[in-house]
Design a protein around this motif. Structure first.
Motif, PDB file in Angstrom:
ATOM      1  N   ILE A 192       0.846  -1.249  -0.122  1.00  0.00           N
ATOM      2  CA  ILE A 192       0.039  -0.069   0.145  1.00  0.00           C
ATOM      3  C   ILE A 192       0.966   1.110   0.052  1.00  0.00           C
ATOM      4  O   ILE A 192       0.600   2.215  -0.701  1.00  0.00           O
ATOM      5  N   ASP A 193       1.891   1.173   0.881  1.00  0.00           N
ATOM      6  CA  ASP A 193       2.731   2.541   0.969  1.00  0.00           C
ATOM      7  C   ASP A 193       4.220   1.711   1.422  1.00  0.00           C
ATOM      8  O   ASP A 193       4.512   0.629   1.354  1.00  0.00           O
ATOM      9  N   ALA A 209      -1.448  -4.860   2.057  1.00  0.00           N
ATOM     10  CA  ALA A 209      -2.902  -5.337   1.915  1.00  0.00           C
ATOM     11  C   ALA A 209      -2.717  -6.755   1.950  1.00  0.00           C
ATOM     12  O   ALA A 209      -2.065  -7.164   0.853  1.00  0.00           O
ATOM     13  N   VAL A 210      -3.378  -7.603   2.689  1.00  0.00           N
ATOM     14  CA  VAL A 210      -2.967  -9.092   2.690  1.00  0.00           C
ATOM     15  C   VAL A 210      -4.683  -9.705   2.462  1.00  0.00           C
ATOM     16  O   VAL A 210      -5.464  -9.207   2.862  1.00  0.00           O
ATOM     17  N   THR A 211      -4.528 -10.853   1.832  1.00  0.00           N
ATOM     18  CA  THR A 211      -5.628 -11.582   1.867  1.00  0.00           C
ATOM     19  C   THR A 211      -5.637 -12.827   2.331  1.00  0.00           C
ATOM     20  O   THR A 211      -4.554 -13.438   2.164  1.00  0.00           O
ATOM     21  N   PHE A 212      -6.360 -13.449   3.328  1.00  0.00           N
ATOM     22  CA  PHE A 212      -6.114 -14.639   4.171  1.00  0.00           C
ATOM     23  C   PHE A 212      -6.582 -15.853   3.239  1.00  0.00           C
ATOM     24  O   PHE A 212      -7.784 -15.413   2.293  1.00  0.00           O
ATOM     25  N   GLU A 213      -6.546 -16.804   3.544  1.00  0.00           N
ATOM     26  CA  GLU A 213      -7.163 -18.161   2.812  1.00  0.00           C
ATOM     27  C   GLU A 213      -8.535 -18.022   2.770  1.00  0.00           C
ATOM     28  O   GLU A 213      -9.275 -18.577   1.646  1.00  0.00           O
ATOM     29  N   GLY A 214      -9.248 -17.994   4.027  1.00  0.00           N
ATOM     30  CA  GLY A 214     -10.418 -17.849   4.221  1.00  0.00           C
ATOM     31  C   GLY A 214     -11.343 -16.636   3.550  1.00  0.00           C
ATOM     32  O   GLY A 214     -12.392 -16.519   3.675  1.00  0.00           O
ATOM     33  N   GLY A 215     -10.642 -15.921   2.831  1.00  0.00           N
ATOM     34  CA  GLY A 215     -11.105 -14.598   1.889  1.00  0.00           C
ATOM     35  C   GLY A 215     -11.079 -13.431   2.740  1.00  0.00           C
ATOM     36  O   GLY A 215     -11.349 -12.280   2.160  1.00  0.00           O
ATOM     37  N   GLN A 216     -10.613 -13.531   4.011  1.00  0.00           N
ATOM     38  CA  GLN A 216     -10.765 -12.128   4.852  1.00  0.00           C
ATOM     39  C   GLN A 216      -9.663 -11.231   4.374  1.00  0.00           C
ATOM     40  O   GLN A 216      -8.410 -11.836   3.976  1.00  0.00           O
ATOM     41  N   VAL A 231      -5.137  -5.123   6.766  1.00  0.00           N
ATOM     42  CA  VAL A 231      -3.861  -4.422   6.193  1.00  0.00           C
ATOM     43  C   VAL A 231      -2.765  -4.783   7.560  1.00  0.00           C
ATOM     44  O   VAL A 231      -3.046  -4.492   8.693  1.00  0.00           O
ATOM     45  N   PHE A 232      -1.569  -4.948   7.196  1.00  0.00           N
ATOM     46  CA  PHE A 232      -0.665  -5.147   8.058  1.00  0.00           C
ATOM     47  C   PHE A 232       0.428  -4.254   8.121  1.00  0.00           C
ATOM     48  O   PHE A 232       1.004  -3.732   7.064  1.00  0.00           O
ATOM     49  N   ASP A 233       0.716  -3.487   8.978  1.00  0.00           N
ATOM     50  CA  ASP A 233       1.796  -2.399   9.470  1.00  0.00           C
ATOM     51  C   ASP A 233       3.121  -2.926   9.725  1.00  0.00           C
ATOM     52  O   ASP A 233       3.203  -3.684  10.876  1.00  0.00           O
ATOM     53  N   CYS A 234       4.003  -2.981   8.892  1.00  0.00           N
ATOM     54  CA  CYS A 234       5.257  -3.436   9.098  1.00  0.00           C
ATOM     55  C   CYS A 234       6.469  -2.634   9.862  1.00  0.00           C
ATOM     56  O   CYS A 234       7.366  -3.069  10.335  1.00  0.00           O
ATOM     57  N   ALA A 235       6.014  -1.212  10.040  1.00  0.00           N
ATOM     58  CA  ALA A 235       6.765  -0.289  10.649  1.00  0.00           C
ATOM     59  C   ALA A 235       7.482  -0.712  11.948  1.00  0.00           C
ATOM     60  O   ALA A 235       8.627  -0.723  12.114  1.00  0.00           O
ATOM     61  N   GLU A 250      12.077   0.634  -1.596  1.00  0.00           N
ATOM     62  CA  GLU A 250      12.424  -0.373  -2.695  1.00  0.00           C
ATOM     63  C   GLU A 250      12.339  -1.590  -2.594  1.00  0.00           C
ATOM     64  O   GLU A 250      11.607  -2.176  -3.146  1.00  0.00           O
ATOM     65  N   PHE A 251      13.153  -2.064  -1.473  1.00  0.00           N
ATOM     66  CA  PHE A 251      13.161  -3.438  -1.048  1.00  0.00           C
ATOM     67  C   PHE A 251      11.825  -3.965  -0.477  1.00  0.00           C
ATOM     68  O   PHE A 251      11.220  -5.007  -0.800  1.00  0.00           O
ATOM     69  N   PHE A 252      11.211  -2.988   0.203  1.00  0.00           N
ATOM     70  CA  PHE A 252       9.972  -3.462   0.878  1.00  0.00           C
ATOM     71  C   PHE A 252       8.957  -3.839  -0.204  1.00  0.00           C
ATOM     72  O   PHE A 252       8.043  -4.620   0.008  1.00  0.00           O
ATOM     73  N   ARG A 253       8.880  -3.157  -1.349  1.00  0.00           N
ATOM     74  CA  ARG A 253       8.031  -3.353  -2.212  1.00  0.00           C
ATOM     75  C   ARG A 253       8.233  -4.692  -3.295  1.00  0.00           C
ATOM     76  O   ARG A 253       7.366  -5.139  -3.985  1.00  0.00           O
ATOM     77  N   THR A 254       9.139  -5.523  -2.963  1.00  0.00           N
ATOM     78  CA  THR A 254       9.574  -6.805  -3.319  1.00  0.00           C
ATOM     79  C   THR A 254       8.693  -7.917  -2.631  1.00  0.00           C
ATOM     80  O   THR A 254       8.747  -9.081  -2.916  1.00  0.00           O
ATOM     81  N   VAL A 255       7.790  -7.747  -1.605  1.00  0.00           N
ATOM     82  CA  VAL A 255       7.101  -8.429  -1.082  1.00  0.00           C
ATOM     83  C   VAL A 255       6.226  -9.617  -1.802  1.00  0.00           C
ATOM     84  O   VAL A 255       5.860  -9.229  -2.680  1.00  0.00           O
TER      85      VAL A 255
END
Length: 79
Positions: free
Chosen positions: A13-14, A19-26, A29-33, A48-53
């Motif tokens: 997202i930034d 933004a994540v999607t779980f197997e159950g469809g839920q 948003v996960f903040d890695c800071a 730049e590295f963060f965007r390689t997720v």
């Protein structure tokens, strides 16, 4: 681990949130800071590295064997 807790997809997202999607469809948003200060994850603070997720075996993953478990993401993500 509950099936619904496994990650299926991730999209940046930034410079610190995914933004994540779980197997159950839920979706969430996960903040890695908070991880940026810890030596193992410090590289994630480079936008730049963060965007390689990507998702690998249900984990948020970056090159160099850097990952965050789906359980951590499930517990800390904002749904």
């Amino acid at each position: 681990m509950v099936k619904d807790e496994t990650l299926n997809a991730a999209r940046v997202i930034d410079d610190h949130r995914v933004a994540v999607t779980f197997e159950g469809g839920q979706k969430a948003v996960f903040d890695c800071a908070p991880y940026f200060k810890q030596p193992y994850w410090r590289k994630l603070s480079d936008p730049e590295f963060f965007r390689t997720v990507y998702v690998d075996y249900g984990h948020l993953t970056w090159p160099g064997d850097i990952d965050i478990s789906p359980i951590e993401v499930w517990q800390d993500a904002v749904r």
